[in-house]
Design a protein around this motif. Structure first.
Motif, short mmCIF file in Angstrom:
data_model
loop_
_atom_site.label_atom_id
_atom_site.label_comp_id
_atom_site.label_asym_id
_atom_site.label_seq_id
_atom_site.Cartn_x
_atom_site.Cartn_y
_atom_site.Cartn_z
N THR A 291 -47.05 -10.07 20.53
CA THR A 291 -47.78 -9.16 21.64
C THR A 291 -46.22 -8.14 22.09
N GLY A 292 -45.04 -8.62 21.53
CA GLY A 292 -43.87 -7.64 22.38
C GLY A 292 -43.53 -8.04 23.04
N TRP A 293 -42.77 -10.15 22.82
CA TRP A 293 -41.62 -11.07 23.72
C TRP A 293 -40.33 -10.64 22.79
N THR A 294 -39.90 -10.84 23.25
CA THR A 294 -37.98 -10.98 23.04
C THR A 294 -38.00 -12.64 22.68
N PRO A 295 -37.88 -12.95 21.93
CA PRO A 295 -36.69 -14.15 21.82
C PRO A 295 -35.56 -14.60 22.78
N ALA A 296 -35.05 -14.86 23.71
CA ALA A 296 -33.94 -14.87 23.88
C ALA A 296 -32.36 -15.99 23.51
N GLY A 297 -33.41 -17.02 22.95
CA GLY A 297 -32.64 -18.01 22.66
C GLY A 297 -33.56 -19.12 22.73
N THR A 298 -33.40 -20.70 21.95
CA THR A 298 -33.82 -21.66 21.54
C THR A 298 -33.17 -22.88 22.28
#
Length: 322
Positions: A291-298
């Motif tokens: 749905t268009g969310w962007t991963p910033a890090g884990t």
């Protein structure tokens, strides 16, 4: 400086003629019939640009400042979805369509239909994501695809703090207990006592905005919350949390509808950035990516799952229309 436009219903908005002109000029160019300006558009399109209020009399016209628009006709057809190129990629189209569908539900429309040019892949993906399905054609023009949306059996709406408190010990508590029993990492260890779950919702009612999916009997099938940042330098952002759907109600698109409703409201009320975190490789993570969310890090070993085992968490963000 960019500001996030609020969604408003207006057939007289000063930006509407230019938005409609841009839509029709782009469409004519895509069809291989480019024209130099609005005055060279086909007559019926020129009429919309010249007098939107007259062309769409009786229809619902939603406008997002100078950045976008959409029309929901009195007969239940969605049309003229347009977002200015410089405002794309921030969820504004989703916010416009979601608000139009919400109003369709309020009006008791049994369905909403639309036609979309097959080459508009981004628009087609958006409509599919929001629950539109293929429909029988009603226009013979080549290159058009026909879609229809029908309200689900669950009603998705934002509840008042009082309504959340009224349901805290019943539907909302059972929702959290079911999620934790199913292994969802949402801040609790198993077994989660109903009283603890109810207390969380009672407290949340005063500090978070809450959307619920309710069946025709009023039973809570799912929920999501939005917390606004109260810091002076963070009032542009909010956090999505506790997106949960009862196991009995999964597979109906409820999670997507809840998330879309919260995102649309956030955009319409001035937020430009949303954040969230979720357990890495969880089903929820797949939903956010879709749905268009962007991963910033884990972050490794960030939180314990319900069994007490430390698991990694992935942080996500989503920019909204501005």
């Amino acid at each position: 400086m960019h500001t996030n436009p609020s969604l408003e219903e207006s057939r007289h908005h000063p930006a509407l003629p230019s938005l409609l002109a841009a839509y029709h000029l782009a469409t004519e160019a895509e069809k291989g019939r480019p024209v130099a300006g609005p005055d060279e558009l086909p007559e019926r399109y020129r009429a919309e640009v010249a007098d939107p209020a007259g062309a769409f009399a009786g229809d619902t016209v939603l406008v997002a400042g100078p950045a976008g628009c959409v029309v929901l006709t009195a007969g239940g057809e969605l049309k003229r979805l347009w977002v200015a190129p410089e405002a794309r990629g921030r969820g504004l189209a989703s916010a416009l369509v979601t608000e139009a569908l919400r109003r369709a539900e309020e009006r008791g429309l049994g369905s909403v239909r639309l036609s979309v040019w097959r080459w508009r892949a981004d628009a087609l993906a958006l409509y599919r994501r929001l629950g539109f399905r293929s429909a029988q054609p009603w226009d013979a023009r080549e290159g058009l695809l026909f879609l229809e949306w029908r309200p689900g059996t669950a009603e998705v709406r934002r509840l008042t703090p009082g309504e959340v408190r009224e349901r805290a010990a019943d539907g909302f508590a059972a929702l959290l207990v079911d999620a934790v029993d199913d292994g969802a990492s949402i801040g609790f260890l198993a077994p989660l006592e109903p009283a603890e779950a109810a207390a969380w919702w009672t407290e949340a009612a005063g500090v978070r905005e809450v959307w619920a999916a309710l069946d025709p009997r009023g039973r809570v099938l799912g929920a999501v919350t939005l917390a606004r940042d109260g810091k002076a330098n963070g009032r542009h952002r909010g956090e999505i949390a506790r997106l949960v759907v009862h196991r009995e109600a999964r597979g109906q698109g409820i999670a997507r509808r809840l998330l879309a409703a919260a995102e649309a409201h956030a955009a319409a009320t001035g937020l430009t950035l949303l954040v969230l975190d979720t357990q890495t490789d969880s089903p929820a993570e797949r939903l956010y990516r879709a749905t268009g969310w962007t991963p910033a890090g884990t972050i490794p070993d960030f939180a314990a799952d319900p069994s007490g085992t430390l698991r990694p968490t992935t942080l996500y963000y989503k920019r909204l229309a501005r």
